[in-house]
Design a protein around this motif. Sequence first.
Motif, PDB file in Angstrom:
ATOM      1  N   GLU A  36       0.653  -1.213   0.404  1.00 51.82           N
ATOM      2  CA  GLU A  36      -0.083   0.286   0.070  1.00 51.82           C
ATOM      3  C   GLU A  36       0.778   1.155  -0.257  1.00 51.82           C
ATOM      4  O   GLU A  36       0.868   2.212  -0.450  1.00 51.82           O
ATOM      5  CB  GLU A  36      -0.723  -0.286   1.342  1.00 51.82           C
ATOM      6  CG  GLU A  36      -1.479  -1.248   1.167  1.00 51.82           C
ATOM      7  CD  GLU A  36      -2.580  -1.168   2.638  1.00 51.82           C
ATOM      8  OE1 GLU A  36      -2.313  -0.765   3.774  1.00 51.82           O
ATOM      9  OE2 GLU A  36      -3.366  -1.881   2.445  1.00 51.82           O
TER      10      GLU A  36
ATOM     11  N   LYS B  27       2.480   2.037  -3.529  1.00 51.65           N
ATOM     12  CA  LYS B  27       0.668   2.380  -4.430  1.00 51.65           C
ATOM     13  C   LYS B  27       0.765   3.638  -4.410  1.00 51.65           C
ATOM     14  O   LYS B  27       0.249   3.978  -5.395  1.00 51.65           O
ATOM     15  CB  LYS B  27       0.301   1.115  -4.373  1.00 51.65           C
ATOM     16  CG  LYS B  27      -1.923   1.460  -4.715  1.00 51.65           C
ATOM     17  CD  LYS B  27      -2.446   0.875  -5.059  1.00 51.65           C
ATOM     18  CE  LYS B  27      -3.595   0.767  -6.431  1.00 51.65           C
ATOM     19  NZ  LYS B  27      -4.478   0.134  -4.896  1.00 51.65           N
ATOM     20  N   SER B  28       0.580   4.058  -2.971  1.00 53.43           N
ATOM     21  CA  SER B  28       0.351   5.602  -2.663  1.00 53.43           C
ATOM     22  C   SER B  28       1.890   6.060  -2.893  1.00 53.43           C
ATOM     23  O   SER B  28       1.271   7.241  -3.715  1.00 53.43           O
ATOM     24  CB  SER B  28       0.371   5.419  -1.343  1.00 53.43           C
ATOM     25  OG  SER B  28       0.980   5.234  -0.266  1.00 53.43           O
TER      26      SER B  28
ATOM     27  N   GLU C 200       0.942   5.809  -7.816  1.00 56.86           N
ATOM     28  CA  GLU C 200       0.561   6.320  -8.226  1.00 56.86           C
ATOM     29  C   GLU C 200      -0.206   7.867  -8.971  1.00 56.86           C
ATOM     30  O   GLU C 200      -0.657   8.237  -9.907  1.00 56.86           O
ATOM     31  CB  GLU C 200      -1.079   5.600  -7.512  1.00 56.86           C
ATOM     32  CG  GLU C 200      -1.723   6.699  -5.863  1.00 56.86           C
ATOM     33  CD  GLU C 200      -2.434   6.134  -5.068  1.00 56.86           C
ATOM     34  OE1 GLU C 200      -3.122   5.443  -6.175  1.00 56.86           O
ATOM     35  OE2 GLU C 200      -3.330   6.754  -4.228  1.00 56.86           O
ATOM     36  N   SER C 201       1.454   8.826  -8.114  1.00 54.80           N
ATOM     37  CA  SER C 201       1.244   9.854  -8.181  1.00 54.80           C
ATOM     38  C   SER C 201       2.384  10.600  -9.862  1.00 54.80           C
ATOM     39  O   SER C 201       2.221  11.416  -9.850  1.00 54.80           O
ATOM     40  CB  SER C 201       1.374  11.232  -6.749  1.00 54.80           C
ATOM     41  OG  SER C 201       3.027  10.375  -6.136  1.00 54.80           O
TER      42      SER C 201
ATOM     43  N   GLU D 295       3.803   6.521 -15.152  1.00 55.80           N
ATOM     44  CA  GLU D 295       4.353   4.802 -14.682  1.00 55.80           C
ATOM     45  C   GLU D 295       6.137   4.538 -15.054  1.00 55.80           C
ATOM     46  O   GLU D 295       6.020   4.270 -14.541  1.00 55.80           O
ATOM     47  CB  GLU D 295       3.541   4.412 -15.930  1.00 55.80           C
ATOM     48  CG  GLU D 295       4.038   2.049 -16.186  1.00 55.80           C
ATOM     49  CD  GLU D 295       3.396   2.190 -17.490  1.00 55.80           C
ATOM     50  OE1 GLU D 295       3.501   0.564 -17.843  1.00 55.80           O
ATOM     51  OE2 GLU D 295       2.216   2.288 -17.434  1.00 55.80           O
TER      52      GLU D 295
ATOM     53  N   GLN E  37       1.165  -6.426  -7.255  1.00 57.50           N
ATOM     54  CA  GLN E  37       1.045  -4.249  -6.993  1.00 57.50           C
ATOM     55  C   GLN E  37       2.314  -3.873  -7.309  1.00 57.50           C
ATOM     56  O   GLN E  37       1.963  -2.782  -7.219  1.00 57.50           O
ATOM     57  CB  GLN E  37       1.226  -4.441  -5.722  1.00 57.50           C
ATOM     58  CG  GLN E  37       0.484  -5.382  -4.454  1.00 57.50           C
ATOM     59  CD  GLN E  37      -1.023  -4.022  -5.040  1.00 57.50           C
ATOM     60  OE1 GLN E  37      -1.936  -3.546  -4.940  1.00 57.50           O
ATOM     61  NE2 GLN E  37      -2.136  -5.546  -5.037  1.00 57.50           N
ATOM     62  N   GLY E  38       2.281  -3.964  -8.839  1.00 55.37           N
ATOM     63  CA  GLY E  38       3.073  -3.649  -9.295  1.00 55.37           C
ATOM     64  C   GLY E  38       4.562  -3.910  -9.037  1.00 55.37           C
ATOM     65  O   GLY E  38       6.059  -2.813 -10.517  1.00 55.37           O
TER      66      GLY E  38
END
Length: 262
Positions: A168, A171-172, A175-176, A179, A231-232
């Motif tokens: 998490e 991801k946070s 995501e800003s 890619e 999760q990437g």
Amino acid sequence: MRQYIATQNLDSDGFLTINGKDFRYLKSILRLSVGDMLHVRLLGGALQEMTVCKIDEKSKKISLQICDSKASSSENLPTQNSLLSSCEFTLFMALPKSSKFDQIVRQATECGITKIIPVQTEFSQKGSEKINFRSERFERIIKEARQQSGSPVETKIEPCVSLKTACELWKSEAESLKESESLAVVLYERNDFTVSVGESVKNKENLKKIALFCGSEGGLSPEEIKLLCSQGFSAVHLKTNILRCETAAIYGIAALQTRIFS
């Protein structure tokens, strides 16, 4: 390039007085004498050349004065240091034994890692999550490593988190960004469905945030790898001998930095 990391501001006349444990470091470890020059990392992050102007053996104090009124910003540092400063690099480290974690912190700091986040995973040492990662001991390890290596990066150790929370957090962070501006890699000892370090770095020009996840003794379970990949994270297999976790972490950092910054 060695440096001294200041814990206080210069006085109004441009002098810095050092005592306590730092006196011993400068006098006994660096063996400084009056007239010697030293690079000092100021509180704001700038690098300042200073000269030893006085050593008081009785009171255990060393006085430094600035050589030039201008301090060097990170933009004026050597190219490699500038690249490390401009790209935030996070090490997610599954908790190993305490002594091994100390070594990982020291070496990761020397490599310019921005954040070290301990993670409790299936094969982590039980009870290790209770360690105080903000303790004075870790602050000392980081300071010594930065002074030895000259790293301009203020490495921080974050509180221990679960694997889910680690995902998490990343991801946070990502995501800003676009890619192409983030990269997340997890080291995996098996070579099925994995890629090489070179294949994991698709675009190195615009990277702003990098994450490396390394397992503890015993590595990571297949279920944990699947979660991280969902999760990437890209699973990377290092085509070398079987590595201890403290070796794998530094090997992985070095391999990524070589690929990205070369």
